[in-house]
Motif scaffolding. Sequence first.
Motif, PDB file in Angstrom:
ATOM      1  N   TYR A 233       0.813  -1.211   0.000  1.00 15.97           N
ATOM      2  CA  TYR A 233       0.000   0.000   0.000  1.00 15.97           C
ATOM      3  C   TYR A 233       0.849   1.265   0.000  1.00 15.97           C
ATOM      4  N   GLU A 234       2.042   1.207   0.543  1.00 19.07           N
ATOM      5  CA  GLU A 234       2.941   2.355   0.458  1.00 19.07           C
ATOM      6  C   GLU A 234       3.259   2.661  -1.004  1.00 19.07           C
ATOM      7  N   ALA A 235       3.467   1.600  -1.800  1.00 16.79           N
ATOM      8  CA  ALA A 235       3.719   1.788  -3.233  1.00 16.79           C
ATOM      9  C   ALA A 235       2.480   2.326  -3.940  1.00 16.79           C
ATOM     10  N   VAL A 236       1.305   1.833  -3.542  1.00 18.30           N
ATOM     11  CA  VAL A 236       0.065   2.327  -4.139  1.00 18.30           C
ATOM     12  C   VAL A 236      -0.094   3.820  -3.875  1.00 18.30           C
ATOM     13  N   VAL A 237       0.104   4.242  -2.637  1.00 19.68           N
ATOM     14  CA  VAL A 237      -0.094   5.644  -2.259  1.00 19.68           C
ATOM     15  C   VAL A 237       0.936   6.543  -2.924  1.00 19.68           C
ATOM     16  N   ASN A 238       2.187   6.076  -3.000  1.00 21.22           N
ATOM     17  CA  ASN A 238       3.266   6.910  -3.523  1.00 21.22           C
ATOM     18  C   ASN A 238       3.392   6.839  -5.037  1.00 21.22           C
TER      19      ASN A 238
END
Length: 301
Positions: A233-238
């Motif tokens: 999810y960090e990759a999704v958000v960023n």
Amino acid sequence: MSVVGTRWFKVAGVLAASGTLVLSTQAASDAHPNRGLPTPLVISTTVSTAGGYTLPAQIHAGLVTFRIGASDTDYHGIQGFSLNRGVTLDQAMDDINLTLSGGPDAGMGAMNLTRDVTEIGAVTTTPYAPQEVTVPLTKGTYYFLDLNEVDNPPLTPHIHTMTVVGDFRLSIPQLPTTVIQGLMINDQPRFKAPATMKHDGTFLGLVTGDELHEIVLRPAVPGTTDAYLDTFYEAVVNGTPRPPSPWLGSAAGMQSISPGRWAIVHLNLPPGLYALVCYVPSMDGGLPHTYVGMHQMITLT
């Protein structure tokens, strides 16, 4: 009446009187302690994008079980709610549209929605089998819609109006064997849940704090961990390259309920590894709760 039956009878009296649940942490038995008492009204329906779904126009107040299945593989979130004092249905629909709009405006929508309506839940479906969600409904007017039709052109929301009449009738539902709670910890949305439960088990879903939460289970690739979901999810958000998807399918379970509400959820899902997730936007920033850490791995046996 068994000890479990006696305990539930006392709890049910509290529910009928106030709509508020005070729960002992001691697990109840799976067995249904009916002993001649009535069971909740069951409303069974099947939903599809092409055909929609049906609900009765009027029912009597009491515990109501929504047993909802899907005849297609599309996402369907059958959401029920009532209007808070002075709020119009148009205002509520504006809140819902804003909540589902994405981005920071979604946080404002979630804040407005929490203020303007009382969400009573219902079912996020799966074509695997119908799921059951039992909720207390006192007399009043309730509205239901399929979130699949909201902010999803060319679909337009079809709103079902249900009038609940009469005094609250006591009935005995299938007893939960565990508790899954959606709550805020240090102002962050989180789950409090067991590591395992039965794939056809029944849990009590509780929402506390000051935000709306859903409790749905999404099938995950074996070996998936909460740390991996944080990375994903960090990759999704960023907007950075994502690691391989952890998902094997879409989520199913209980649609969102307002703080202070509860529901009894009976699952019918294949055994395996799942993640408890909540995609309700956070009032602080508008990101889905799961994107900011509200997820927990759970194994259905």
